[in-house]
Structures are given as structure tokens and as C-alpha cells.
Design a protein around this motif. Structure first.
Motif, PDB file in Angstrom:
ATOM      1  N   ASP A 144       0.811  -1.190  -0.014  1.00 22.50           N
ATOM      2  CA  ASP A 144      -0.160  -0.003  -0.012  1.00 22.50           C
ATOM      3  C   ASP A 144       0.930   1.230   0.100  1.00 22.50           C
ATOM      4  N   ALA A 145       2.164   1.216   0.506  1.00 19.53           N
ATOM      5  CA  ALA A 145       2.971   2.557   0.498  1.00 19.53           C
ATOM      6  C   ALA A 145       4.444   1.902   0.428  1.00 19.53           C
ATOM      7  N   LEU A 146       5.139   2.648  -0.160  1.00 15.90           N
ATOM      8  CA  LEU A 146       6.728   2.601  -0.105  1.00 15.90           C
ATOM      9  C   LEU A 146       7.438   3.787   0.247  1.00 15.90           C
ATOM     10  N   GLY A 147       8.378   3.748   1.231  1.00 16.46           N
ATOM     11  CA  GLY A 147       9.312   4.748   1.680  1.00 16.46           C
ATOM     12  C   GLY A 147      10.458   4.291   0.688  1.00 16.46           C
ATOM     13  N   ARG A 148      11.185   5.486   0.643  1.00 11.35           N
ATOM     14  CA  ARG A 148      12.551   5.402  -0.100  1.00 11.35           C
ATOM     15  C   ARG A 148      13.598   5.483   1.017  1.00 11.35           C
ATOM     16  N   VAL A 149      14.620   4.740   0.997  1.00  9.72           N
ATOM     17  CA  VAL A 149      15.807   4.846   1.698  1.00  9.72           C
ATOM     18  C   VAL A 149      16.469   6.261   1.595  1.00  9.72           C
ATOM     19  N   GLU A 150      16.383   6.992   0.358  1.00 13.00           N
ATOM     20  CA  GLU A 150      17.011   8.242   0.206  1.00 13.00           C
ATOM     21  C   GLU A 150      16.343   9.287   1.048  1.00 13.00           C
ATOM     22  N   GLN A 151      15.008   9.089   1.492  1.00 12.10           N
ATOM     23  CA  GLN A 151      14.442  10.179   2.544  1.00 12.10           C
ATOM     24  C   GLN A 151      13.689   8.997   3.557  1.00 12.10           C
ATOM     25  N   MET A 152      14.671   8.289   4.144  1.00 10.14           N
ATOM     26  CA  MET A 152      14.280   7.236   5.073  1.00 10.14           C
ATOM     27  C   MET A 152      13.456   7.781   6.375  1.00 10.14           C
TER      28      MET A 152
END
Length: 215
Positions: A144-152
């Protein structure tokens, strides 16, 4: 992977995306009925023999789905963190040769070995990130959602707000000591990673320099 019945979420732990930092932050919120599968630093297994036998904590969403049932799986908030495939591949190489200086001395030789000479196709850390996040058809996203390591941290804060738990600073856990990934590459290696991880590049919106539109 963490399955929280108390907070109704499923965290799919993709390798080499800061998963141990996220696990540590989520564990303080876990209730007695919540379950986790992990094999590094902490050894925990799901109650289902087929998944427990995997021996690591990087379980695909489609594989846990039948154990939870459609009502639970569909009703829980499913999330993961993703990472630029070019950066993640460097992290993979450094991790695989940890304990020595081979990667530091001859990084492109190591990269060519994994990409061209002896790609470890079945190694979960080498496989595309999308492998853990899509349905049986190999295309339909289940998260349902993906976070980015680049803006963790910012992504983690937003996810915590969505599932209704308190956020906390993410610690740096199991990180490789190295600099920017881009100087490791030449044109052939860029093209090889683009081809191998084409689904990740497209599905998650990455270019060589970072998230598309954010480079």
C-alpha cells in the motif's frame, strides 16, 4: 517481515534497504500477538512451517497472504522501503565481501563477477526488490505504501502517522562504510544493472542519479 495484529500492518523487509533500523523502531510498538520473521541479529520465525523454513526474514507479501487470509491481508496496511538499484547493488557487493578488502581494491572486478560471470540468481539479497512486493503474476503491486531509503526518516514518520504509532529516530544498523555509489560505475556496469533491475527502476521510479525528478 513483521505482522502486527495490534496495529494492523505488515512490514515487508527488503534486503539492503535499512530493514534492521526499521525493525528496531517497530519492535517497541509490537503487541503480544504480533509476529516477526528475522534471521540476522535476532532469530525469530513465523508460526507457519513453510515460511519458517526460509531461514531469513525477507518474506514475499504473496507468500504470507494465504496464511493470513484475504480479509486480514486486504485489511492490513502493507509497506516496505525501496532503494536506488544502482546504490543497492554496490551495498550488496560490499556486504558479500565484508571482512576483506577485495571490493575496496578492485570494485569493478567484483561487480562484473556478480553481474556477468557468476550471478547468484537465487540469493535473496541479489534478487530485484520487486520480487517481494508483487503478486503471483509478477507485476501487480501488493504494498500500500513504499518509503524510500533516500528519504528514510521522513518516509518512516509518514508511515507511522498512517498506522497510528509514535515515530522515533531510525538508527544506522548494518551499514557498509563507503561513499557515493556513482564513481564505482562505468557505462557497461550501468547498463548491466539497468537491465537486471529493470522492474525496480521502472516500478519505483529510479534513474542512475536517484529518484526520477529528485536527482
Amino acid at each position: 517481515m513483521i505482522i502486527s495484529h495490534q496495529h494492523r500492518f505488515i512490514f515487508a523487509a527488503i534486503p539492503k534497504t535499512g530493514t534492521h533500523a526499521v525493525r528496531q523502531a517497530l519492535r517497541v510498538q509490537m503487541g503480544e500477538a504480533d509476529i516477526e520473521q528475522v534471521g540476522l541479529f535476532v532469530n525469530r520465525r513465523f508460526p507457519w512451517p513453510d515460511l519458517a523454513a526460509i531461514q531469513h526474514g525477507h518474506v514475499a507479501l504473496r507468500d504470507v497472504r494465504p496464511h493470513l487470509g484475504e480479509a486480514v491481508f486486504g485489511g492490513y496496511f502493507k509497506f516496505a522501503f525501496v532503494r536506488n538499484p544502482y546504490d543497492r547493488f554496490i551495498s550488496y557487493c560490499a556486504f558479500m565481501l565484508r571482512g576483506g578488502d577485495m571490493f575496496q581494491r578492485r570494485p569493478r572486478e567484483v561487480m562484473r563477477h556478480f553481474l556477468f560471470e557468476a550471478p547468484p540468481e537465487q540469493h535473496i539479497l541479489f534478487q530485484p526488490q520487486a520480487t517481494l512486493l508483487v503478486d503471483d503474476d509478477g507485476r501487480t503491486p501488493l504494498a500500500d505504501a513504499l518509503g524510500r531509503v533516500e528519504q528514510m526518516q521522513a518516509c518512516f514518520d509518514a508511515i507511522c502517522a498512517r498506522i497510528g504509532i509514535a515515530t522515533r529516530p531510525l538508527e544506522r544498523v548494518n551499514a557498509s562504510p563507503r561513499g557515493d555509489y556513482r564513481p564505482y560505475y562505468d557505462t557497461a556496469l550501468i547498463d548491466a544493472v539497468a537491465a537486471r533491475y529493470a522492474q525496480d527502476v521502472e516500478m519505483f521510479g529510479y534513474s542512475f542519479d536517484g529518484p526520477r525528478g529528485e536527482a
